[in-house]
Design an enzyme around this catalytic site. Structure first.
Site, PDB file in Angstrom:
ATOM      1  N   CYS A 110       0.813  -1.227   0.000  1.00 45.31           N
ATOM      2  CA  CYS A 110       0.000   0.000   0.000  1.00 45.31           C
ATOM      3  C   CYS A 110       0.844   1.273   0.000  1.00 45.31           C
ATOM      4  O   CYS A 110       0.332   2.362  -0.240  1.00 45.31           O
ATOM      5  CB  CYS A 110      -0.961  -0.007   1.183  1.00 45.31           C
ATOM      6  SG  CYS A 110      -2.192  -1.313   1.067  1.00 45.31           S
ATOM      7  N   HIS A 163      -3.462   7.211   2.212  1.00 50.01           N
ATOM      8  CA  HIS A 163      -3.843   5.888   1.721  1.00 50.01           C
ATOM      9  C   HIS A 163      -5.233   5.549   2.256  1.00 50.01           C
ATOM     10  O   HIS A 163      -5.482   5.644   3.468  1.00 50.01           O
ATOM     11  CB  HIS A 163      -2.800   4.866   2.190  1.00 50.01           C
ATOM     12  CG  HIS A 163      -3.221   3.471   1.902  1.00 50.01           C
ATOM     13  ND1 HIS A 163      -3.502   3.040   0.623  1.00 50.01           N
ATOM     14  CD2 HIS A 163      -3.429   2.412   2.711  1.00 50.01           C
ATOM     15  CE1 HIS A 163      -3.860   1.771   0.672  1.00 50.01           C
ATOM     16  NE2 HIS A 163      -3.830   1.369   1.922  1.00 50.01           N
ATOM     17  N   ASN A 209     -10.001  -0.023  -0.365  1.00 46.48           N
ATOM     18  CA  ASN A 209      -8.536   0.081  -0.356  1.00 46.48           C
ATOM     19  C   ASN A 209      -8.000  -0.531  -1.654  1.00 46.48           C
ATOM     20  O   ASN A 209      -8.002  -1.752  -1.805  1.00 46.48           O
ATOM     21  CB  ASN A 209      -7.990  -0.658   0.872  1.00 46.48           C
ATOM     22  CG  ASN A 209      -6.472  -0.662   0.951  1.00 46.48           C
ATOM     23  OD1 ASN A 209      -5.797  -0.268  -0.002  1.00 46.48           O
ATOM     24  ND2 ASN A 209      -5.943  -1.119   2.067  1.00 46.48           N
TER      25      ASN A 209
HETATM   26  N1  COA Z   1     -18.361  -8.446   8.904  1.00 45.37           N
HETATM   27  C1  COA Z   1     -18.764  -8.727  10.130  1.00 45.37           C
HETATM   28  N2  COA Z   1     -17.921  -9.012  11.147  1.00 45.37           N
HETATM   29  C2  COA Z   1     -16.606  -8.991  10.868  1.00 45.37           C
HETATM   30  C3  COA Z   1     -16.106  -8.687   9.586  1.00 45.37           C
HETATM   31  C4  COA Z   1     -17.045  -8.417   8.583  1.00 45.37           C
HETATM   32  N3  COA Z   1     -16.688  -8.088   7.323  1.00 45.37           N
HETATM   33  N4  COA Z   1     -14.762  -8.735   9.624  1.00 45.37           N
HETATM   34  C5  COA Z   1     -14.416  -9.052  10.882  1.00 45.37           C
HETATM   35  N5  COA Z   1     -15.530  -9.217  11.633  1.00 45.37           N
HETATM   36  C6  COA Z   1     -15.628  -9.560  13.050  1.00 45.37           C
HETATM   37  C7  COA Z   1     -14.396 -10.209  13.592  1.00 45.37           C
HETATM   38  O1  COA Z   1     -14.402 -11.588  13.244  1.00 45.37           O
HETATM   39  C8  COA Z   1     -14.563  -9.983  15.070  1.00 45.37           C
HETATM   40  O2  COA Z   1     -15.436 -10.958  15.585  1.00 45.37           O
HETATM   41  P1  COA Z   1     -15.148 -11.639  17.025  1.00 45.37           P
HETATM   42  O3  COA Z   1     -15.188 -10.491  18.005  1.00 45.37           O
HETATM   43  O4  COA Z   1     -16.282 -12.582  17.149  1.00 45.37           O
HETATM   44  O5  COA Z   1     -13.799 -12.266  16.893  1.00 45.37           O
HETATM   45  C9  COA Z   1     -15.264  -8.633  15.153  1.00 45.37           C
HETATM   46  O6  COA Z   1     -15.779  -8.392  13.833  1.00 45.37           O
HETATM   47  C10 COA Z   1     -14.394  -7.485  15.570  1.00 45.37           C
HETATM   48  O7  COA Z   1     -13.148  -7.621  14.903  1.00 45.37           O
HETATM   49  P2  COA Z   1     -12.036  -6.565  15.068  1.00 45.37           P
HETATM   50  O8  COA Z   1     -10.847  -7.030  14.291  1.00 45.37           O
HETATM   51  O9  COA Z   1     -11.879  -6.212  16.518  1.00 45.37           O
HETATM   52  O10 COA Z   1     -12.728  -5.322  14.363  1.00 45.37           O
HETATM   53  P3  COA Z   1     -12.096  -3.954  14.044  1.00 45.37           P
HETATM   54  O11 COA Z   1     -12.983  -2.907  14.561  1.00 45.37           O
HETATM   55  O12 COA Z   1     -10.629  -3.900  14.390  1.00 45.37           O
HETATM   56  O13 COA Z   1     -12.179  -3.908  12.461  1.00 45.37           O
HETATM   57  C11 COA Z   1     -10.805  -4.201  10.564  1.00 45.37           C
HETATM   58  C12 COA Z   1     -11.522  -4.880  11.688  1.00 45.37           C
HETATM   59  C13 COA Z   1     -10.114  -5.248   9.702  1.00 45.37           C
HETATM   60  C14 COA Z   1     -11.834  -3.437   9.727  1.00 45.37           C
HETATM   61  C15 COA Z   1      -9.768  -3.213  11.163  1.00 45.37           C
HETATM   62  O14 COA Z   1      -8.979  -3.893  12.103  1.00 45.37           O
HETATM   63  C16 COA Z   1      -8.903  -2.600  10.133  1.00 45.37           C
HETATM   64  O15 COA Z   1      -9.362  -1.824   9.317  1.00 45.37           O
HETATM   65  N6  COA Z   1      -7.593  -2.900  10.172  1.00 45.37           N
HETATM   66  C17 COA Z   1      -6.662  -2.330   9.244  1.00 45.37           C
HETATM   67  C18 COA Z   1      -6.813  -2.998   7.929  1.00 45.37           C
HETATM   68  C19 COA Z   1      -6.081  -2.283   6.856  1.00 45.37           C
HETATM   69  O16 COA Z   1      -6.221  -1.088   6.747  1.00 45.37           O
HETATM   70  N7  COA Z   1      -5.302  -3.007   6.063  1.00 45.37           N
HETATM   71  C20 COA Z   1      -4.554  -2.477   5.018  1.00 45.37           C
HETATM   72  C21 COA Z   1      -3.454  -1.660   5.564  1.00 45.37           C
HETATM   73  S1  COA Z   1      -2.531  -1.000   4.330  1.00 45.37           S
END
Ligand code: COA
Length: 345
Positions: A116, A258, A288
């Site tokens: 990214c 980004h 993204n």
């Molecule tokens: N729909 C519903 N539930 C989902 C889901 C989806 N698409 N994706 C994940 N979940 C669930 C998880 O399984 C978790 O369930 P659990 O509590 O039963 O284990 C719950 O939602 C919470 O997960 P968590 O990881 O704490 O959520 P979050 O608020 O951190 O959001 C992301 C998850 C991935 C959206 C977030 O961590 C994120 O954006 N991370 C950075 C990703 C990124 O930018 N990557 C590229 C970088 S260059």
């Protein structure tokens, strides 16, 4: 006068297939509400069957070259740098075939892989070559088709990533001109290689021979730690560059970060003491798009009238590697805006 690289064209491209949150909810245990609240994303695009990263790269570059032709006049492109982590093939690089298809002759063309952060690494590379006199007009493209490497069973990555490409054109110019790239801050930390990864298919876990462990051919991400690192690294890198440039007191006017997650952008804004309105946002429409993200956001901001000439602009990114970086410029006058992308069906 100090020789500099000046941005004189911008373009973007998206595949025609749009995938809404509702459509993802029909495939996975997820919902429009969950995806919008946790990420800010409402739609993303996926590459059509039979098409590849180079097809998007060529489209985005064609638009950027047309804008550059209008703003800076016709001149041969003598360098192509393509940022991608989803090349058409593992070998050779994708940039040469993009240059060939654009009719650019036998100019040097190569890929840069920094996930990214790829576009900013590619931009820094091209700027260095232009300022060193190795090129006079450079095409810098960010293009990725992550839909081709996402785990079909992973609802989290399906919600976040979309395919797309963006491109800019640089011309040799002078450091005090609008559009001149004024500075960079770049960094990497390989200790975090497992946070964002495709484990198999390289020389460590080979594509042939011993079977890859189940699922290792797909892209994998540890969302929580990635979120934290992204906020930390983009904020620190931005602060470093802003201090170096003396851009304080509410500057820059615009941040093109980004487009990973609206909550990441808000947290970076808080860290930098900047208002949310200063951030360009198109992740609601495209998700993204990895290396395509920043140039596509620039292109959409021009089309939406969200970037005005004379504004101080900060670019900042974080990605796999881990890698991160920032760049700064005063936005140039690119003439009439690029056409607005078609309405989603
Ligand atoms: N729909 C519903 N539930 C989902 C889901 C989806 N698409 N994706 C994940 N979940 C669930 C998880 O399984 C978790 O369930 P659990 O509590 O039963 O284990 C719950 O939602 C919470 O997960 P968590 O990881 O704490 O959520 P979050 O608020 O951190 O959001 C992301 C998850 C991935 C959206 C977030 O961590 C994120 O954006 N991370 C950075 C990703 C990124 O930018 N990557 C590229 C970088 S260059």
């Amino acid at each position: 006068m100090t020789r500099a690289a000046v941005l004189c064209g911008v373009g973007g491209a998206l595949p025609t297939i749009a995938v809404s949150n509702e459509e993802l909810a029909s495939r996975f245990d997820t919902s429009d509400q969950w995806i919008r609240t946790r990420t800010g994303i409402g739609n993303r695009h996926v590459i059509e069957p039979g098409r590849a990263t180079s097809d998007l790269a060529v489209e985005a570059a064609t638009e950027a070259l047309a804008v550059a032709g209008r703003t800076a006049g016709p001149a041969p492109v003598d360098l192509v740098v393509l940022a991608t982590s989803t090349p058409d093939r593992p070998c050779p690089a994708t940039a040469p075939v993009v240059a060939h298809r654009l009719g650019l002759g036998t100019v040097p063309a190569f890929d840069v892989a920094a996930v990214c952060t790829g576009f900013l690494y590619a931009l820094a590379t091209a700027v260095s070559m232009v300022t060193a006199g190795l090129a006079d007009r450079a095409l810098v493209i960010g293009a990725d088709t992550f839909s081709t490497i996402l785990d079909p069973a992973d609802r989290t990555t399906a919600a976040i990533f979309g395919d797309g490409a963006g491109a800019v054109v640089l011309r040799a110019g002078e450091a005090d001109e609008p559009g001149a790239l004024l500075g960079f801050d770049l960094g990497a930390d390989g200790a975090g290689e497992d946070l964002i990864t495709v484990r198999a298919g390289g020389s460590r876990q080979r594509a042939s021979g011993e079977a890859a462990a189940e699922g290792d051919q797909w892209f994998a991400m540890q969302g929580g730690p990635v979120f934290t690192e992204a906020v930390l690294r983009m904020s620190e890198s931005s602060r470093t560059l802003l201090e170096r440039l003396g851009w304080t007191g509410g500057e820059p006017a615009k941040v093109v970060a980004h487009q990973a997650n609206i909550r990441i952008l808000r947290a970076v804004g808080e860290q930098l003491g900047l208002d949310e309105k200063q951030f360009v946002v198109n992740l609601d429409r495209v998700g993204n798009t990895v290396a395509g993200s920043i140039p596509l956001a620039l292109r959409d901001a021009v089309a939406d009238g969200d970037l005005a000439s004379g504004q101080r602009v900060l670019l900042t990114a974080f990605g796999g590697g881990l890698t991160w970086g920032s760049a700064a410029l005063v936005w140039p006058d690119l003439g009439r805006p690029a056409p607005t992308p078609p309405e989603l069906p």
